[in-house]
Enzyme design. Structure first.
Site, mmCIF file in Angstrom:
data_model
loop_
_atom_site.group_PDB
_atom_site.id
_atom_site.type_symbol
_atom_site.label_atom_id
_atom_site.label_comp_id
_atom_site.label_asym_id
_atom_site.label_seq_id
_atom_site.Cartn_x
_atom_site.Cartn_y
_atom_site.Cartn_z
ATOM 1 N N TYR A 36 -4.863 0.212 -9.413
ATOM 2 C CA TYR A 36 -4.050 0.673 -10.868
ATOM 3 C C TYR A 36 -5.005 0.650 -11.973
ATOM 4 C CZ TYR A 36 0.106 -0.354 -7.885
ATOM 5 O OH TYR A 36 1.125 -0.342 -6.800
ATOM 6 N N HIS A 94 -3.876 -3.725 0.517
ATOM 7 C CA HIS A 94 -2.869 -2.458 -0.068
ATOM 8 C C HIS A 94 -2.620 -1.354 0.963
ATOM 9 C CE1 HIS A 94 -2.361 -0.328 -4.075
ATOM 10 N NE2 HIS A 94 -1.662 0.109 -3.129
#
Length: 255
Positions: A36, A94
């Site tokens: 991010y 992730h």
């Protein structure tokens, strides 16, 4: 792992004051990720908020290119530096792609937990088969599994697995990137309760066993509305209608 029913997804949030405001409104679960590129923003927001650190659950995720053992450690230390924290409560794999090698990646997560840099190990975007494999390798329990989940992607198999295994399911994109506003069943339920389709979606998720949601929001109105969805109580008829929606829409690939 006990998590609040509604947390904050922080992808694309670039203003630390948004994070600080969310915390002061009552958010206690903050979810970010290396990919991010805003861990520093989240960390600065935490520092600005007038809430004790021990009240917060902070989660981040190791991206797919950093899942070799040495990179797990290095990238996690870098994440902690960007966050300005000595530890995070939850660290995820992730996605099980690219550098992910369960026999090598997962022991590196165990080591971080043993050393106190993380409190719990999580995984994200795993299949049931990948979850089973991870459980045989990890010494740590899987505390949470983060997946796309909303009324158009109900994830029954992974919900059943989570209930049997005893880990939390963390629902990202719980509003299906706004698609929930166009679902007639959700609009009908919202009208019945004097609510919005977004609130209905979040209330449905929060009412499921072992499921929490992490909607993204930045403005005060949306931050407050998402948190208020905790107070909306759907009845069995509402839940059954959501489960029977004749539409399936998955927004993100697992791979």
């Amino acid at each position: 792992m006990e998590l609040p029913p509604i947390g904050l997804g922080t992808m694309a949030i670039e203003d630390p004051d948004t994070i600080a405001r969310a915390i002061e409104l009552g958010y206690r679960h903050l979810d970010t990720a290396q990919i991010y590129d805003n861990e520093d923003v989240v960390g600065e927001g935490i520092a600005r908020a007038n809430v004790p650190r021990e009240e917060l659950t902070v989660a981040t995720k190791v991206w797919a290119d950093s899942l070799a053992p040495e990179a797990v450690r290095t990238s996690t230390e870098e994440s902690l530096d960007r966050l300005g924290l000595g530890r995070v409560e939850l660290l995820y794999v992730h996605r099980p792609i690219e550098a992910y090698d369960p026999e090598r990646t997962l022991p590196a997560f165990d080591a971080l937990r043993d050393e106190g840099l993380i409190e719990e190990v999580g995984v994200s975007n795993f299949t049931t088969e990948q979850l089973e494999e991870a459980r045989t390798i990890l010494e740590s329990p899987i505390a949470a599994h983060q997946i796309e989940m909303h009324p158009l992607c109900r994830q029954r198999e992974l919900r059943e697995y989570a209930n049997e295994a005893g880990h939390a399911l963390v629902a990202y994109s719980p509003l299906a990137q706004g698609e929930v506003f166009d679902v007639p069943e959700l609009r009908d339920i919202a009208e019945k309760h004097g609510a919005t389709p977004a609130a209905v979606s979040l209330a449905w998720l929060a009412g499921l066993e072992n499921v929490v949601a992490i909607p993204k929001a930045s403005g005060d109105a949306h931050l407050e509305a998402n948190l208020a969805a905790r107070e909306l109580e759907l009845d069995e008829q509402d839940a059954a209608r959501i489960e029977s929606i004749d539409r399936e829409e998955k927004l993100f690939d697992e791979g």
